[in-house]
Design a protein around this motif. Sequence first.
Motif, PDB file in Angstrom:
ATOM      1  N   PHE A   1      31.059 -13.843  11.914  1.00 34.01           N
ATOM      2  CA  PHE A   1      30.526 -13.141  13.267  1.00 34.01           C
ATOM      3  C   PHE A   1      31.605 -11.899  13.612  1.00 34.01           C
ATOM      4  CE2 PHE A   1      28.865 -17.589  13.237  1.00 34.01           C
ATOM      5  CZ  PHE A   1      27.317 -17.194  12.995  1.00 34.01           C
ATOM      6  N   ASP A   2      31.827 -11.134  13.023  1.00 33.70           N
ATOM      7  CA  ASP A   2      32.837  -9.947  13.127  1.00 33.70           C
ATOM      8  C   ASP A   2      32.174  -9.346  14.391  1.00 33.70           C
ATOM      9  OD1 ASP A   2      34.548 -10.726  10.913  1.00 33.70           O
ATOM     10  OD2 ASP A   2      33.376  -9.397   9.474  1.00 33.70           O
ATOM     11  N   ASP A   3      30.969  -9.177  14.574  1.00 32.65           N
ATOM     12  CA  ASP A   3      30.456  -8.154  15.545  1.00 32.65           C
ATOM     13  C   ASP A   3      30.324  -9.016  16.813  1.00 32.65           C
ATOM     14  OD1 ASP A   3      30.259  -6.227  13.885  1.00 32.65           O
ATOM     15  OD2 ASP A   3      28.247  -6.951  13.170  1.00 32.65           O
ATOM     16  N   GLN A   4      30.814 -10.133  17.019  1.00 37.97           N
ATOM     17  CA  GLN A   4      30.261 -10.867  18.389  1.00 37.97           C
ATOM     18  C   GLN A   4      30.886 -10.298  19.523  1.00 37.97           C
ATOM     19  OE1 GLN A   4      30.723 -15.186  18.116  1.00 37.97           O
ATOM     20  NE2 GLN A   4      30.260 -15.567  20.040  1.00 37.97           N
ATOM     21  N   VAL A   5      31.971  -9.902  19.735  1.00 36.50           N
ATOM     22  CA  VAL A   5      32.451  -9.286  20.871  1.00 36.50           C
ATOM     23  C   VAL A   5      31.946  -8.071  21.238  1.00 36.50           C
ATOM     24  CG1 VAL A   5      34.705  -8.181  21.672  1.00 36.50           C
ATOM     25  CG2 VAL A   5      34.899 -10.123  20.445  1.00 36.50           C
ATOM     26  N   ILE A   6      31.505  -6.991  20.274  1.00 42.76           N
ATOM     27  CA  ILE A   6      30.517  -6.063  20.535  1.00 42.76           C
ATOM     28  C   ILE A   6      29.490  -6.411  20.962  1.00 42.76           C
ATOM     29  CG2 ILE A   6      29.547  -3.840  19.319  1.00 42.76           C
ATOM     30  CD1 ILE A   6      31.941  -3.825  17.353  1.00 42.76           C
ATOM     31  N   GLN A   7      28.686  -7.388  20.450  1.00 47.69           N
ATOM     32  CA  GLN A   7      27.361  -7.860  20.707  1.00 47.69           C
ATOM     33  C   GLN A   7      27.300  -8.477  22.109  1.00 47.69           C
ATOM     34  OE1 GLN A   7      26.874 -10.678  17.476  1.00 47.69           O
ATOM     35  NE2 GLN A   7      25.657  -9.065  16.218  1.00 47.69           N
ATOM     36  N   ASN A   8      28.555  -9.274  22.400  1.00 43.71           N
ATOM     37  CA  ASN A   8      28.447  -9.586  23.875  1.00 43.71           C
ATOM     38  C   ASN A   8      28.821  -8.592  24.785  1.00 43.71           C
ATOM     39  OD1 ASN A   8      28.246 -12.344  22.752  1.00 43.71           O
ATOM     40  ND2 ASN A   8      30.290 -13.057  23.056  1.00 43.71           N
ATOM     41  N   GLU A   9      29.371  -7.727  24.678  1.00 49.83           N
ATOM     42  CA  GLU A   9      29.542  -6.610  25.625  1.00 49.83           C
ATOM     43  C   GLU A   9      28.263  -5.862  25.754  1.00 49.83           C
ATOM     44  OE1 GLU A   9      31.134  -4.082  28.425  1.00 49.83           O
ATOM     45  OE2 GLU A   9      32.015  -5.839  27.547  1.00 49.83           O
ATOM     46  N   ALA A  10      27.542  -5.772  24.533  1.00 53.68           N
ATOM     47  CA  ALA A  10      26.177  -4.996  24.623  1.00 53.68           C
ATOM     48  C   ALA A  10      25.373  -5.550  25.712  1.00 53.68           C
ATOM     49  CB  ALA A  10      25.714  -4.883  23.331  1.00 53.68           C
ATOM     50  N   ILE A  11      25.416  -6.925  25.611  1.00 53.64           N
ATOM     51  CA  ILE A  11      24.615  -7.757  26.258  1.00 53.64           C
ATOM     52  C   ILE A  11      25.042  -7.914  27.727  1.00 53.64           C
ATOM     53  CG2 ILE A  11      23.918 -10.278  26.866  1.00 53.64           C
ATOM     54  CD1 ILE A  11      22.333  -8.915  24.498  1.00 53.64           C
ATOM     55  N   THR A  12      26.215  -7.754  28.125  1.00 54.74           N
ATOM     56  CA  THR A  12      26.850  -7.656  29.258  1.00 54.74           C
ATOM     57  C   THR A  12      26.238  -6.291  29.852  1.00 54.74           C
ATOM     58  OG1 THR A  12      28.715  -8.932  28.993  1.00 54.74           O
ATOM     59  CG2 THR A  12      28.884  -7.423  30.828  1.00 54.74           C
ATOM     60  N   GLN A  13      26.398  -5.209  29.207  1.00 57.41           N
ATOM     61  CA  GLN A  13      25.907  -3.938  29.634  1.00 57.41           C
ATOM     62  C   GLN A  13      24.559  -4.043  29.847  1.00 57.41           C
ATOM     63  OE1 GLN A  13      28.196  -1.570  30.745  1.00 57.41           O
ATOM     64  NE2 GLN A  13      29.549  -3.053  30.276  1.00 57.41           N
ATOM     65  N   ALA A  14      23.793  -4.535  29.309  1.00 56.24           N
ATOM     66  CA  ALA A  14      22.286  -4.652  29.248  1.00 56.24           C
ATOM     67  C   ALA A  14      21.887  -5.427  30.718  1.00 56.24           C
ATOM     68  CB  ALA A  14      21.639  -5.531  28.184  1.00 56.24           C
ATOM     69  N   TYR A  15      22.487  -6.519  30.927  1.00 55.42           N
ATOM     70  CA  TYR A  15      22.340  -7.288  32.144  1.00 55.42           C
ATOM     71  C   TYR A  15      22.709  -6.247  33.457  1.00 55.42           C
ATOM     72  CZ  TYR A  15      23.583 -10.595  35.883  1.00 55.42           C
ATOM     73  OH  TYR A  15      23.426 -10.992  37.315  1.00 55.42           O
TER      74      TYR A  15
END
Length: 348
Positions: free
Chosen positions: A205-219
Amino acid sequence: MGTPNVIHQRFTAYNHDGVKAKSMMTFKLTSADSRVGRPEVINTEVSLANGLYGVKLGDSYQQVIKKFGEPNVQLTLLADELIIGYGRHHWLHFQLDKLVKVQSTLPYLSASILNKIPLLDFFDANAWKINNKVGRKALLEDVYSALALDKPLNEKNQLVLNSQNKVLTLNFIASKNSHTNEKKYTLGGFSMEQSNYKESRMLPFDDQVIQNEAITQAYLALVSNKEINVNNLAEQLGEAKGRIVLPRGITINLYNQHLMLKLNATELVEIHLLEEVFINDNANSKAIWALGDFIQGGSFEQLQKSFPDDAYESNYGIEIPSVGYSLFLLFDDYNKGKPLYEAVISVY
């Protein structure tokens, strides 16, 4: 961020000589409650000779779809395999566009995710019969008699049957009579694979940190009374590692060990963060998610300070209503500090 009707999946695979190759698969996922285009399956035989309900190892993806109709689960977790599911108990593995394995259980999805998969009448009825003779919950002695076998179970409580280049494994469940201490073995499930099948490694899951940050920004956009830019979010998240098709055009996309998104056509319905989406995960998937001040693993006492005045307790969690969305937080009452382990953002 809609899920396209037609999905093109390219992956690296290996042929039987170990040579790396490329394969492109194109298939369409449809609503699980759709009866249009789903053939009626009446063959219940599982055997080395005739495969799974008439679908044989070595058949192409399109041959399987012609027999069974569209799957309601698609997983691209593995480096060189596509896995599709029919209901919760039929999982088919493809390499280089060829069916290489079928099994009645899948070791990659957590129980909470399996429970979200819609049941399909024929496939989840567990009506399968090994060699058209014995089925689920049959006693071991009845299996021996029906299949004319006398070989013992292996250390995993399995009967392994071989024929030419195929292997059929029958999985038994052991139970003990509390009064007599007598053990009983009942047939629980099966798997069938090509004898040269090699289980692929799980993709990291190489993109997990980027994905989590994207969800943070969406919230944070929702908190600021802004609409989520769905196209930007889709681009930031990248390809999902799994899709579950629900009735009425709803789709659940699985992105990493902690992240699911629910969509209605092109509309974002729900962002769901939880402890475990996938199991048997040897990849690096330990990144912690956060929604502003609400951090995975944070204690109830610590996070309570960030609850707004209109937050209220509901169904063992805390619900925080707002304009255009609501946030539901779940805390583990059985662990010290009652850590946050799950969060659901419902978007209106």
